[in-house]
Design an enzyme around this catalytic site. Structure first.
Site, PDB file in Angstrom:
ATOM      1  CD  GLU A  81       5.125 -20.877  11.978  1.00 44.47           C
ATOM      2  OE1 GLU A  81       5.323 -21.051  13.194  1.00 44.47           O
ATOM      3  OE2 GLU A  81       4.117 -20.303  11.518  1.00 44.47           O
TER       4      GLU A  81
ATOM      5  CD  GLU B  67      -2.956  -1.172   2.267  1.00 45.00           C
ATOM      6  OE1 GLU B  67      -2.574  -0.649   3.333  1.00 45.00           O
ATOM      7  OE2 GLU B  67      -4.026  -1.789   2.147  1.00 45.00           O
TER       8      GLU B  67
END
Length: 270
Positions: free
Chosen positions: A110, A79
């Protein structure tokens, strides 16, 4: 460390609650998040100042995380270009398991402590850059390993975690610890912890971009004009800054491609 994010919910028999009760209780828990963020403001301030200093000197901001934390980093990074008109690779969000993990979880991604640095090397990371690890638990090996190697290579490091005294925070030069406590659904850290991380990310990039000069007054003068809504908004901004009529402002905006350049080209001093 005491992982309060993993502790049992304050509520039980959730399946027996009415929809109204579920919503009221979730909302009750959500209300505690801004107060937890408030307690971390001095840590957030220190991180903002560190990131701003590096970015003024030409550094970039990397986010690394897994699962919800990784997705939030990708969202915040993606963004920045449309909002502030910065290059797409100035803020980079990296999620364990690659971009495919944004939509579908990648098993055990992860748990690889070496992969985060390899993922950042693909973007030619240097000692000028900043790496912020995002991990609700504060225990994610992908993030711990990435921060550890980033430190060894001279990067500035920070983190956003939701437990105190975590291994991730221990690796970060600028840790941000927002202790949100047990989730409404036990262990579901996409809820309060995720909300807290999003709030901190908003604070971080908004404050940094203001410090870097991408806001004038309270307006996004460098935003990308990528749709009609934003063109209309940009036109109003030019009108507000210059006092010009709509047609003239729209023409200047179309000619110069940004609010900042249109205002500068208008010759009106503000």
């Amino acid at each position: 460390m005491e992982a309060t994010t993993e502790q049992s919910s304050y509520y039980n028999d959730l399946e027996k609650m009415s929809v109204g009760e579920l919503l009221q209780n979730i909302n009750r828990e959500d209300k505690t998040v801004p107060l937890a963020v408030e307690k971390a403001l001095p840590q957030i301030e220190a991180l903002v100042k560190g990131v701003t200093e590096r970015m003024r000197a030409g550094g970039r901001l990397f986010y690394i995380g897994a699962g919800t934390s990784g997705r939030l980093g990708v969202v915040d990074a993606s963004e920045c270009p449309p909002t502030y008109g910065v290059p797409f690779d100035m803020v980079i969000g990296i999620i364990a398991g690659g971009d495919g993990a944004i939509r579908k979880a990648v098993e055990f991604a992860e748990d690889d402590a070496e992969q985060a640095w390899q993922d950042m090397l693909a973007y030619n990371i240097t000692a000028k850059d900043v790496v912020v690890g995002i991990a609700a638990s504060g225990k994610t090996p992908y993030v711990i390993g990435g921060l550890n190697t980033a430190n060894a290579n001279g990067c500035l490091t920070g983190c956003i975690v939701c437990n105190s005294g975590s291994p991730v925070a221990a690796e970060a030069q600028y840790p941000v610890e927002v202790v949100t406590g047990p989730e409404f659904v036990t262990g579901s850290t996409r809820m309060k912890a995720g909300t807290a991380q999003k709030l901190v990310l908003n604070m971080l990039t908004t404050s940094v971009m203001i410090q870097l000069g991408h806001i004038k007054g309270n307006k996004m003068v460098d935003m990308q004009l990528s749709n009609n809504k934003l063109i209309d908004r940009g036109t109003r901004m030019v009108m507000s800054e210059t006092g010009l009529d709509e047609a003239t402002a729209a023409n200047l905006l179309k000619q110069h491609g940004s609010v900042r350049k249109a205002v500068e080209a208008s010759g009106v001093n503000n």
